[in-house]
Design an enzyme around this catalytic site. Structure first.
Site, PDB file in Angstrom:
ATOM      1  N   ARG A  34       0.858  -1.184   0.000  1.00  0.00           N
ATOM      2  CA  ARG A  34       0.000   0.000   0.000  1.00  0.00           C
ATOM      3  C   ARG A  34       0.893   1.232   0.000  1.00  0.00           C
ATOM      4  O   ARG A  34       1.592   1.508   0.967  1.00  0.00           O
ATOM      5  CB  ARG A  34      -0.926   0.006   1.219  1.00  0.00           C
ATOM      6  N   ALA A  92     -11.362  -6.039  -0.170  1.00  0.00           N
ATOM      7  CA  ALA A  92     -12.203  -4.847  -0.103  1.00  0.00           C
ATOM      8  C   ALA A  92     -12.115  -4.101  -1.420  1.00  0.00           C
ATOM      9  O   ALA A  92     -11.189  -4.313  -2.208  1.00  0.00           O
ATOM     10  CB  ALA A  92     -11.759  -3.945   1.042  1.00  0.00           C
ATOM     11  N   GLU A  97     -15.540  -8.234  -5.730  1.00  0.00           N
ATOM     12  CA  GLU A  97     -14.200  -8.031  -5.174  1.00  0.00           C
ATOM     13  C   GLU A  97     -13.598  -9.327  -4.640  1.00  0.00           C
ATOM     14  O   GLU A  97     -12.401  -9.566  -4.789  1.00  0.00           O
ATOM     15  CB  GLU A  97     -14.223  -6.971  -4.073  1.00  0.00           C
ATOM     16  N   GLU A 113     -10.064 -10.394  -6.311  1.00  0.00           N
ATOM     17  CA  GLU A 113      -8.838 -10.327  -5.516  1.00  0.00           C
ATOM     18  C   GLU A 113      -8.336 -11.682  -5.029  1.00  0.00           C
ATOM     19  O   GLU A 113      -7.145 -11.854  -4.813  1.00  0.00           O
ATOM     20  CB  GLU A 113      -9.036  -9.389  -4.328  1.00  0.00           C
ATOM     21  N   PRO A 122     -15.179  10.420   9.309  1.00  0.00           N
ATOM     22  CA  PRO A 122     -16.197  11.422   8.984  1.00  0.00           C
ATOM     23  C   PRO A 122     -15.784  12.872   9.186  1.00  0.00           C
ATOM     24  O   PRO A 122     -16.552  13.765   8.852  1.00  0.00           O
ATOM     25  CB  PRO A 122     -17.358  11.046   9.906  1.00  0.00           C
ATOM     26  N   GLU A 160      -2.542  -4.802  -9.322  1.00  0.00           N
ATOM     27  CA  GLU A 160      -2.666  -5.492  -8.036  1.00  0.00           C
ATOM     28  C   GLU A 160      -1.762  -6.723  -7.995  1.00  0.00           C
ATOM     29  O   GLU A 160      -1.794  -7.554  -8.905  1.00  0.00           O
ATOM     30  CB  GLU A 160      -4.122  -5.926  -7.789  1.00  0.00           C
TER      31      GLU A 160
END
Length: 193
Positions: free
Chosen positions: A74, A86, A102, A106, A124, A150
């Site tokens: 990441r 996800a 997904e 994945e 939020p 990916e």
């Protein structure tokens, strides 16, 4: 007007002006000037996102559930991360359809049984993205169909080990932490009420 009606109306901000400050392929950013409940007037920069799904896919192990985890790089975290499958909900797609898509893309797995277990805002204070976590059972292995960018390694890990990884800081992804701790606390039964 009743007190309840006043309360509902005053619990939302009144947008005085809004403009798109940035538009990208995954999200856009608006700069909003608002009058918030309680009289606060402020500028709020908000990342707008279509929402995401998370899949807590579990297989039956000999003595405990096995959690399907992914290991991938990441860039924002500048490290390899352990995470649950996800992804983003595409326009016109239901959250459950996105979850099923997904999981296959994945990991190659499909699941026979699906249940929505958690729904929450990611952050939020500046992001309107929500995540919906689905519990997926009755797994069947297949061939993954990852996107071109990916590189994902998958592993079925016993729940006890996954929980230890969370508590030791080896799993640092909030959605994954939430789902693993939910499974540890409930044993996979959705709480009611």
């Amino acid at each position: 007007m009743t007190n309840m009606a006043k309360s509902k109306r005053s619990s939302r901000a009144r947008v005085l002006s809004s403009r798109v400050a940035y538009r990208g392929p995954v999200f856009h950013v608006t700069t909003d000037y608002v009058a918030e409940p309680g009289g606060v007037r402020a500028r709020r920069d908000v990342i707008r996102h279509s929402g995401s799904i998370v899949v807590l896919a579990i297989a039956d192990g000999k003595s405990e559930p096995l959690v399907l985890l992914e290991h991938q790089y990441r860039h924002a975290a500048q490290s390899m991360m352990w995470e649950l499958p996800a992804g983003r909900i595409d326009e016109g797609e239901s959250p459950l359809a996105a979850a099923r898509r997904e999981l296959v893309e994945e990991t190659g797995y499909t699941a026979k049984h699906w249940k929505r277990i958690l729904h929450f805002y990611v952050s939020p204070g500046f992001l309107d993205e929500t995540m919906t976590i689905y519990l997926a059972r009755g797994l069947k292995a297949g061939e993954a169909q990852p996107e071109a960018d990916e590189r994902i390694e998958t592993r079925l890990i016993p729940l006890t080990q996954a929980r230890k990884m969370v508590l030791a800081g080896r799993i640092r992804d909030a959605k994954t932490i939430s789902a693993i701790l939910w499974l540890s606390l409930t044993g996979g039964r959705k709480r009611t009420g």
